[in-house]
Design an enzyme around this catalytic site. Structure first.
Site, PDB file in Angstrom:
ATOM      1  N   SER A   2     -39.448  24.129  15.842  1.00 24.18           N
ATOM      2  CA  SER A   2     -40.167  22.980  16.402  1.00 24.18           C
ATOM      3  C   SER A   2     -39.675  22.633  17.807  1.00 24.18           C
ATOM      4  O   SER A   2     -38.558  22.962  18.193  1.00 24.18           O
ATOM      5  CB  SER A   2     -39.980  21.762  15.499  1.00 24.18           C
ATOM      6  OG  SER A   2     -40.354  22.060  14.177  1.00 24.18           O
TER       7      SER A   2
HETATM    8  N1  SAH Z   1     -37.575  23.227  10.509  1.00 25.21           N
HETATM    9  C1  SAH Z   1     -37.803  24.543  11.097  1.00 25.21           C
HETATM   10  C2  SAH Z   1     -39.201  24.740  11.621  1.00 25.21           C
HETATM   11  C3  SAH Z   1     -40.173  24.803  10.502  1.00 25.21           C
HETATM   12  S1  SAH Z   1     -41.506  25.928  10.683  1.00 25.21           S
HETATM   13  C4  SAH Z   1     -36.804  24.824  12.197  1.00 25.21           C
HETATM   14  O1  SAH Z   1     -36.006  23.952  12.523  1.00 25.21           O
HETATM   15  O2  SAH Z   1     -36.805  25.952  12.698  1.00 25.21           O
HETATM   16  C5  SAH Z   1     -42.210  25.604   9.095  1.00 25.21           C
HETATM   17  C6  SAH Z   1     -41.596  26.409   7.974  1.00 25.21           C
HETATM   18  O3  SAH Z   1     -42.142  25.946   6.746  1.00 25.21           O
HETATM   19  C7  SAH Z   1     -41.926  27.907   8.054  1.00 25.21           C
HETATM   20  O4  SAH Z   1     -40.743  28.642   8.085  1.00 25.21           O
HETATM   21  C8  SAH Z   1     -42.713  28.157   6.764  1.00 25.21           C
HETATM   22  O5  SAH Z   1     -42.461  29.437   6.197  1.00 25.21           O
HETATM   23  C9  SAH Z   1     -42.229  27.045   5.870  1.00 25.21           C
HETATM   24  N2  SAH Z   1     -43.117  26.723   4.747  1.00 25.21           N
HETATM   25  C10 SAH Z   1     -44.475  26.747   4.692  1.00 25.21           C
HETATM   26  N3  SAH Z   1     -44.913  26.379   3.474  1.00 25.21           N
HETATM   27  C11 SAH Z   1     -43.791  26.110   2.730  1.00 25.21           C
HETATM   28  C12 SAH Z   1     -43.585  25.699   1.386  1.00 25.21           C
HETATM   29  N4  SAH Z   1     -44.593  25.491   0.543  1.00 25.21           N
HETATM   30  N5  SAH Z   1     -42.298  25.516   0.972  1.00 25.21           N
HETATM   31  C13 SAH Z   1     -41.254  25.726   1.806  1.00 25.21           C
HETATM   32  N6  SAH Z   1     -41.397  26.137   3.087  1.00 25.21           N
HETATM   33  C14 SAH Z   1     -42.649  26.327   3.535  1.00 25.21           C
END
Ligand code: SAH
Length: 231
Positions: A81
């Protein structure tokens, strides 16, 4: 300006990784030009973002862009992010040193590392196994011992470790998952981007009160969708 985390940390802080001075300078500029200038005020939050080496959570070819003002790709179609959004969401949770926090969407592990400076324990769930394993390895290498990472479906939260003082969701469900509300303590806060894919998303701040849930839309955002496993 020297920012202090204030008070005594509830856990020993990780040893700072050796890094080139250019990163430290770029990080200080990021805090000033992207966070302070846009209204992030919480000194502990600013100090945490001023400490976590964001480059370490990125693929090597992107290290030079580590402190730019936006999200960046981390592989598997996912992104780390924007620093401002990380700071905004973290500040909105009004975290205390003894808190236990649930994160959904570990991604690179960067947001979890920021939280690691501010609270006692972080439980982070990532759907994609290779990202979960890589984030876990990065966090371990950098000394963030108070973060636990699990590969699994974040819709279900982490029931064995509940209830949590705060929950941060960093992928966008079309509605607030009920299981997460159940795993939040009364008096606790949750921040979650809500909206269907392609449509507008709003960052929603929830406060769980006895018998009711307060809900406030706080910022328009764009996150990757929260994927339902098996569906
Ligand atoms: N917090 C992260 C950025 C998040 S990107 C950072 O600091 O880098 C969003 C993430 O959510 C992705 O890696 C994606 O694979 C994950 N995601 C999507 N659906 C999800 C679910 N149902 N449960 C857990 N993670 C999920």
């Amino acid at each position: 300006m020297v920012l202090s985390l204030g008070g005594s940390p509830s856990h020993p802080p990780p040893a700072p990784p050796a890094e080139e001075p250019v990163f430290e300078a770029a990080r200080a500029r990021m805090v000033r030009d992207q966070l302070v200038s846009r209204g992030i005020r919480d000194a502990r939050v600013l100090a945490a973002l001023g400490r976590v080496p964001r480059q370490e959570f990125l693929p090597k070819p992107l290290w030079a862009e580590a402190y730019e003002d936006g999200p960046l790709p981390i592989g598997h179609g996912q992104t780390i992010s924007q620093p401002y959004v990380v700071a905004f969401m973290t500040e909105a949770l009004v975290l205390r040193p003894r808190d236990r926090v649930l994160e959904i969407g570990t991604g690179s592990g960067y947001q979890a590392a920021v939280l690691a400076w501010l609270v006692a324990e972080i439980y982070s769930v990532e759907l994609l196994e290779p990202l979960a394993r890589r984030a876990e390895a990065t966090l371990q290498r950098l000394g963030y011992a108070n973060v636990k990472v699990r590969a699994g479906d974040g819709y279900l939260g982490w029931p064995e470790a509940a209830p949590f003082d705060a929950i941060i969701v960093t992928c966008a469900p079309d509605q607030v998952p009920e299981a997460l509300v159940d795993q939040l303590k009364v008096g606790g806060r949750m921040i979650v981007p809500v909206g269907s894919q392609g449509a507008a998303q709003e960052l929603v701040l929830l406060r769980k009160q006895p018998g009711r849930l307060e809900r406030q839309a706080v910022l328009p955002v764009r996150f990757v969708p929260m994927v339902k496993s098996g569906g």
